[in-house]
Scaffold this motif. Structure first.
Motif, PDB file in Angstrom:
ATOM      1  N   LEU A   1      45.778  34.947  49.713  1.00 37.58           N
ATOM      2  CA  LEU A   1      47.102  35.518  49.523  1.00 37.58           C
ATOM      3  C   LEU A   1      47.044  37.039  49.600  1.00 37.58           C
ATOM      4  CD1 LEU A   1      48.262  33.280  46.546  1.00 37.58           C
ATOM      5  CD2 LEU A   1      48.825  33.011  48.958  1.00 37.58           C
TER       6      LEU A   1
ATOM      7  N   ARG B   1      53.155  39.573  39.920  1.00 40.74           N
ATOM      8  CA  ARG B   1      52.788  39.818  38.525  1.00 40.74           C
ATOM      9  C   ARG B   1      53.831  40.678  37.829  1.00 40.74           C
ATOM     10  NH1 ARG B   1      47.513  43.379  37.080  1.00 40.74           N
ATOM     11  NH2 ARG B   1      48.786  44.875  38.269  1.00 40.74           N
TER      12      ARG B   1
ATOM     13  N   LEU C   1      50.279  29.901  38.345  1.00 40.11           N
ATOM     14  CA  LEU C   1      49.734  30.920  39.241  1.00 40.11           C
ATOM     15  C   LEU C   1      49.546  32.252  38.518  1.00 40.11           C
ATOM     16  CD1 LEU C   1      48.879  31.757  42.104  1.00 40.11           C
ATOM     17  CD2 LEU C   1      51.283  32.337  42.544  1.00 40.11           C
TER      18      LEU C   1
ATOM     19  N   THR D   1      51.509  41.086  47.639  1.00 40.84           N
ATOM     20  CA  THR D   1      52.432  40.070  47.126  1.00 40.84           C
ATOM     21  C   THR D   1      52.050  39.663  45.707  1.00 40.84           C
ATOM     22  OG1 THR D   1      51.172  38.176  47.966  1.00 40.84           O
ATOM     23  CG2 THR D   1      52.758  39.200  49.464  1.00 40.84           C
ATOM     24  N   LEU D   2      50.750  39.653  45.407  1.00 39.99           N
ATOM     25  CA  LEU D   2      50.316  39.270  44.065  1.00 39.99           C
ATOM     26  C   LEU D   2      50.702  40.326  43.035  1.00 39.99           C
ATOM     27  CD1 LEU D   2      46.773  37.808  44.861  1.00 39.99           C
ATOM     28  CD2 LEU D   2      48.955  36.605  44.656  1.00 39.99           C
ATOM     29  N   ARG D   3      50.591  41.595  43.421  1.00 40.68           N
ATOM     30  CA  ARG D   3      51.000  42.660  42.502  1.00 40.68           C
ATOM     31  C   ARG D   3      52.508  42.581  42.219  1.00 40.68           C
ATOM     32  NH1 ARG D   3      46.893  46.297  41.739  1.00 40.68           N
ATOM     33  NH2 ARG D   3      45.324  46.519  43.386  1.00 40.68           N
TER      34      ARG D   3
ATOM     35  N   LEU E   1      55.338  35.422  49.379  1.00 40.32           N
ATOM     36  CA  LEU E   1      54.379  34.651  48.593  1.00 40.32           C
ATOM     37  C   LEU E   1      54.828  33.192  48.469  1.00 40.32           C
ATOM     38  CD1 LEU E   1      51.838  34.546  46.840  1.00 40.32           C
ATOM     39  CD2 LEU E   1      53.225  35.327  44.902  1.00 40.32           C
TER      40      LEU E   1
ATOM     41  N   VAL F   1      46.425  34.942  38.685  1.00 36.80           N
ATOM     42  CA  VAL F   1      46.672  36.227  39.334  1.00 36.80           C
ATOM     43  C   VAL F   1      46.342  37.374  38.379  1.00 36.80           C
ATOM     44  CG1 VAL F   1      48.520  37.742  40.179  1.00 36.80           C
ATOM     45  CG2 VAL F   1      48.362  35.378  40.983  1.00 36.80           C
TER      46      VAL F   1
END
Length: 298
Positions: free
Chosen positions: A2, A11, A65, A6-8, A40, A69
């Motif tokens: 991923l 979160r 998720l 997008t993960l930041r 995402l 993350v």
């Protein structure tokens, strides 16, 4: 995998439960954060939030998720901080003198272990046949192979050496299991250790034949033996990696102690430096490990 951005965004949105608040904290536009969340969810093929009015609420998939993350991003951010700290901290240079054979055959394959254990201290290796002056300019500390400490310097023993006859696999196939005296019929290589040191404890008192070649450097001696030029009397620590890899094979179970030993030598003020103390401790541990491995190969 991923995308990290997008993960930041995910979160931050999960923590604030509001895209506009998340955008402000990330210094992005509302539309950019919304697009990252959509990307995402598209990559995963499922929604992560329930839209509640103008806010967000994690659903079961999003909650599962988020836990992973947060762990992953925390590790990455910790690594980033450590890298920046190391990049900003000046490295301390320790100038280390030794023979080329010790540097090439034993220290170099293990040097990455030192770097991992002491990333702020860099070793500058001075490897040459001529003996550098330990107490003079250009050298902080030295590894020496000799019979006694050096006058005017602090010298701590690192351990003794053993001597063992070795040959290339093709030559060893015809030699292994022979009595020590029978080895005299085969081409012998002369190095820094005399064959007499091994032959006399083995009970061989007759004159030794002339060597087919001689070398003043133990590394060159091992290279010649590996090429099949003849049999060599090797120092155990220097031949260890070649024995492990099968490039050379021992010819006899008898190993005799060398009259010399390894020393770590420095001036008295230099010896008190923390990097010298760390090097001494590290060398003792590495040499002990090498000796254990060597015992299992002979």
């Amino acid at each position: 995998m991923l995308p990290l951005q997008t993960l930041r965004a995910f979160r931050q949105a999960a923590q604030t439960q509001n895209l506009r608040a998340a955008a402000e904290q990330l210094n992005l536009t509302h539309g950019a954060v919304s697009q990252q969340i959509r990307l995402l969810e598209d990559r995963l093929g499922l929604p992560l939030f329930d839209r509640v009015g103008r806010g967000l609420r994690l659903n079961a998939a999003g909650t599962a998720l988020l836990s992973r993350v947060q762990q992953a991003l925390a590790l990455l951010e910790a690594g980033e901080r450590e890298a920046r700290a190391l990049g900003q901290a000046p490295q301390r240079v320790l100038r280390l003198s030794m023979l080329p054979s010790v540097a090439q055959c034993w220290l170099l394959p293990r040097l990455s272990r030192w770097q991992r254990a002491h990333p702020g201290w860099r070793l500058a290796i001075d490897a040459r046949q001529t003996v550098a002056e330990v107490l003079g300019p250009g050298v902080d500390v030295a590894i020496r192979y000799g019979q006694q400490p050096w006058e005017g310097a602090v010298a701590q023993s690192l351990g003794f050496e053993c001597l063992v006859p070795v040959a290339s696999p093709s030559l060893a196939a015809a030699l292994r299991g022979l009595a020590p005296a029978d080895l005299l019929r085969f081409p012998m290589l002369e190095g820094t250790a005399s064959w007499t040191l091994w032959m006399q404890p083995a009970g061989v008192l007759e004159p030794l034949p002339e060597p087919v070649a001689s070398f003043n450097d133990a590394g060159l001696l091992l290279q010649a033996a590996e090429s099949g030029l003849g049999i060599a009397l090797a120092r155990g620590l220097l031949v260890l990696d070649r024995l492990r890899d099968g490039r050379l094979l021992p010819l006899h179970t008898l190993q005799v102690p060398s009259p010399r030993q390894y020393w770590l030598v420095a001036s008295a003020p230099t010896w008190e430096r923390p990097e010298v103390q760390a090097l001494h401790t590290w060398l003792l541990a590495q040499l002990a490990e090498s000796e254990r491995e060597l015992a299992g190969l002979l």
